[in-house]
Write an enzyme that holds these catalytic residues in place. Structure first.
Site, PDB file in Angstrom:
ATOM      1  N   ARG A  84       0.862  -1.183   0.000  1.00 24.88           N
ATOM      2  CA  ARG A  84       0.000   0.000   0.000  1.00 24.88           C
ATOM      3  C   ARG A  84       0.898   1.232   0.000  1.00 24.88           C
ATOM      4  O   ARG A  84       1.964   1.219   0.613  1.00 24.88           O
ATOM      5  CB  ARG A  84      -0.801  -0.072   1.309  1.00 24.88           C
ATOM      6  CG  ARG A  84      -1.880   0.915   1.509  1.00 24.88           C
ATOM      7  CD  ARG A  84      -3.128   0.629   0.732  1.00 24.88           C
ATOM      8  NE  ARG A  84      -3.802  -0.622   1.074  1.00 24.88           N
ATOM      9  CZ  ARG A  84      -4.994  -0.967   0.579  1.00 24.88           C
ATOM     10  NH1 ARG A  84      -5.620  -0.165  -0.257  1.00 24.88           N
ATOM     11  NH2 ARG A  84      -5.542  -2.122   0.901  1.00 24.88           N
ATOM     12  N   ASN A 100      11.335   1.261   2.900  1.00 25.48           N
ATOM     13  CA  ASN A 100      10.578   0.206   2.225  1.00 25.48           C
ATOM     14  C   ASN A 100      11.563  -0.748   1.571  1.00 25.48           C
ATOM     15  O   ASN A 100      12.624  -0.326   1.099  1.00 25.48           O
ATOM     16  CB  ASN A 100       9.656   0.816   1.160  1.00 25.48           C
ATOM     17  CG  ASN A 100       8.673  -0.205   0.584  1.00 25.48           C
ATOM     18  OD1 ASN A 100       8.475  -1.285   1.143  1.00 25.48           O
ATOM     19  ND2 ASN A 100       8.064   0.140  -0.530  1.00 25.48           N
ATOM     20  N   THR A 101      11.212  -2.001   1.566  1.00 31.10           N
ATOM     21  CA  THR A 101      12.036  -2.978   0.852  1.00 31.10           C
ATOM     22  C   THR A 101      11.261  -3.461  -0.368  1.00 31.10           C
ATOM     23  O   THR A 101      10.062  -3.720  -0.308  1.00 31.10           O
ATOM     24  CB  THR A 101      12.482  -4.135   1.767  1.00 31.10           C
ATOM     25  OG1 THR A 101      13.207  -5.075   0.973  1.00 31.10           O
ATOM     26  CG2 THR A 101      11.320  -4.827   2.444  1.00 31.10           C
ATOM     27  N   HIS A 102      11.987  -3.552  -1.489  1.00 28.50           N
ATOM     28  CA  HIS A 102      11.343  -3.822  -2.772  1.00 28.50           C
ATOM     29  C   HIS A 102      12.128  -4.915  -3.508  1.00 28.50           C
ATOM     30  O   HIS A 102      13.359  -4.851  -3.569  1.00 28.50           O
ATOM     31  CB  HIS A 102      11.330  -2.529  -3.604  1.00 28.50           C
ATOM     32  CG  HIS A 102      10.703  -2.701  -4.950  1.00 28.50           C
ATOM     33  ND1 HIS A 102       9.334  -2.734  -5.126  1.00 28.50           N
ATOM     34  CD2 HIS A 102      11.248  -2.853  -6.183  1.00 28.50           C
ATOM     35  CE1 HIS A 102       9.073  -2.902  -6.406  1.00 28.50           C
ATOM     36  NE2 HIS A 102      10.209  -2.980  -7.080  1.00 28.50           N
ATOM     37  N   ASP A 134       9.518   8.264  -0.334  1.00 36.08           N
ATOM     38  CA  ASP A 134       9.127   9.646  -0.612  1.00 36.08           C
ATOM     39  C   ASP A 134       7.719   9.624  -1.218  1.00 36.08           C
ATOM     40  O   ASP A 134       7.018   8.619  -1.105  1.00 36.08           O
ATOM     41  CB  ASP A 134      10.172  10.353  -1.500  1.00 36.08           C
ATOM     42  CG  ASP A 134      10.281   9.711  -2.881  1.00 36.08           C
ATOM     43  OD1 ASP A 134       9.454   8.838  -3.217  1.00 36.08           O
ATOM     44  OD2 ASP A 134      11.202  10.105  -3.622  1.00 36.08           O
ATOM     45  N   GLY A 136       6.715   9.337  -4.240  1.00 34.81           N
ATOM     46  CA  GLY A 136       6.538   8.574  -5.479  1.00 34.81           C
ATOM     47  C   GLY A 136       6.377   7.080  -5.231  1.00 34.81           C
ATOM     48  O   GLY A 136       6.340   6.621  -4.090  1.00 34.81           O
ATOM     49  N   ASP A 138       8.162   3.843  -5.279  1.00 32.80           N
ATOM     50  CA  ASP A 138       9.486   3.197  -5.286  1.00 32.80           C
ATOM     51  C   ASP A 138      10.572   4.106  -5.853  1.00 32.80           C
ATOM     52  O   ASP A 138      11.485   3.644  -6.554  1.00 32.80           O
ATOM     53  CB  ASP A 138       9.428   1.873  -6.080  1.00 32.80           C
ATOM     54  CG  ASP A 138       8.407   0.902  -5.504  1.00 32.80           C
ATOM     55  OD1 ASP A 138       8.209   0.913  -4.275  1.00 32.80           O
ATOM     56  OD2 ASP A 138       7.803   0.138  -6.274  1.00 32.80           O
TER      57      ASP A 138
HETATM   58  C1  GRF Z   1       9.128  -9.006  -0.203  1.00 32.15           C
HETATM   59  O1  GRF Z   1       9.885  -9.566  -1.257  1.00 32.15           O
HETATM   60  C2  GRF Z   1       8.871  -7.553  -0.425  1.00 32.15           C
HETATM   61  O2  GRF Z   1       9.944  -6.861  -0.977  1.00 32.15           O
HETATM   62  C3  GRF Z   1       7.716  -7.602  -1.392  1.00 32.15           C
HETATM   63  O3  GRF Z   1       6.907  -8.636  -0.908  1.00 32.15           O
HETATM   64  C4  GRF Z   1       7.704  -9.576  -0.192  1.00 32.15           C
HETATM   65  C5  GRF Z   1       7.136  -9.683   1.185  1.00 32.15           C
HETATM   66  O4  GRF Z   1       7.544 -10.845   1.803  1.00 32.15           O
HETATM   67  N1  GRF Z   1       7.050  -6.346  -1.514  1.00 32.15           N
HETATM   68  P1  GRF Z   1       7.243 -11.139   3.342  1.00 32.15           P
HETATM   69  O5  GRF Z   1       5.766 -10.831   3.615  1.00 32.15           O
HETATM   70  O6  GRF Z   1       8.153 -10.294   4.172  1.00 32.15           O
HETATM   71  O7  GRF Z   1       7.520 -12.610   3.494  1.00 32.15           O
END
Ligand code: GRF
Length: 195
Positions: A84, A100-102, A134, A136, A138
Site C-alpha cells: 500500500r 521500504n524494501t522492494h 518519498d 513517489g 518506489d
Molecule cells: C518481499 O519480497 C517484499 O519486498 C515484497 O513482498 C515480499 C514480502 O515478503 N514487496 P514477506 O511478507 O516479508 O515474506
C-alpha cells in the site's frame, strides 16, 4: 535511549520475522514496538501471538495510520511487504524515517509486480532494494541493494524466494546500522553515521 521500530506488513511476514528475531536477541539496537497492516494477514496474526502490539488499519487509512504510529512513539518505520502507498499525513509526520524494501534493483521494475516484470524482461541479475520512502512509487533515496543471479529455470515463485533470502539479510544488516549508527540523506545519497 533505544529506538522504537514499527513494521508494516500485508502478507506472510518473513522480513518482519527476520527483524523480530534480531530485535528479540537485543542485537538490532531497536525495540519492535508496533506491527501494523492494511488488512488482516498471517504476519499481523503472528506478531499478535508473539505479544507485539499490533494495529490493523483497513486500506492503510492515512490519518489513522499516522495517529497509531504517533501514539506508539515510533522513531523508524519499516515497510516489509506492505502492499500500500503511504499517505501524505503519515509521510509528513515521519519524513525521512519510513523505509521500504522492494524485490528488484530500483529504479528497474518499480510497482507491485517487480519479480514477474524482471523475469519477463529477461534480466540476468536482479535483487532487492531498501530505500527511504518519498511521495513517489518506489522512487526514494536508496539505502542498500543486494544482487541475485537469475538462472534459466527460475519461475516467478522460485526467483522471489531466492530474492527474499538476500532481501532479509540486507534488511537486518541495514536497518540495524541505521538505528545503531544513525544516517543522513543529502542529494539522494544515504550515508550511515551522524554528520
Ligand atoms: C518481499 O519480497 C517484499 O519486498 C515484497 O513482498 C515480499 C514480502 O515478503 N514487496 P514477506 O511478507 O516479508 O515474506
Amino acid at each position: 535511549m533505544r529506538a522504537s521500530l514499527a513494521i508494516g506488513v500485508s502478507g506472510v511476514g518473513s522480513n518482519m520475522k527476520a527483524l523480530h528475531a534480531v530485535a528479540a536477541r537485543g542485537e538490532l539496537g531497536a525495540d519492535l514496538a508496533l506491527v501494523f497492516a492494511d488488512r488482516p494477514c498471517p504476519a499481523v496474526d503472528w506478531a499478535a501471538e508473539q505479544g507485539i502490539e499490533t494495529a490493523v488499519v483497513p486500506g492503510g487509512a492515512d490519518d489513522t495510520l499516522a495517529e497509531a504510529l504517533g501514539a506508539a512513539s515510533i522513531d523508524l518505520v519499516v515497510l516489509a511487504g506492505y502492499m500500500r502507498l503511504v499517505g501524505p499525513a503519515t509521510l509528513a509526520a515521519f519524513e525521512g524515517r519510513i523505509l521500504n524494501t522492494h524485490p528488484s534493483l530500483l529504479p528497474a521494475f518499480p510497482g507491485s509486480h517487480a519479480v514477474r516484470d524482471a523475469l519477463a524482461h529477461g534480466v540476468k541479475v536482479t535483487g532487492a532494494t531498501l530505500f527511504v520512502v518519498d511521495g513517489g512509487v518506489d522512487t526514494g533515496p536508496i539505502v542498500a541493494q543486494t544482487v541475485v543471479a537469475v538462472e534459466d529455470d527460475y519461475t516467478v515463485e522460485t526467483l522471489h524466494e531466492r530474492i527474499k533470502v538476500a532481501e532479509r539479510q540486507m534488511l537486518v544488516d541495514s536497518v540495524g546500522r541505521m538505528v545503531r549508527e544513525g544516517f543522513t540523506i543529502t542529494d539522494r545519497k544515504v550515508r550511515f553515521g551522524h554528520e
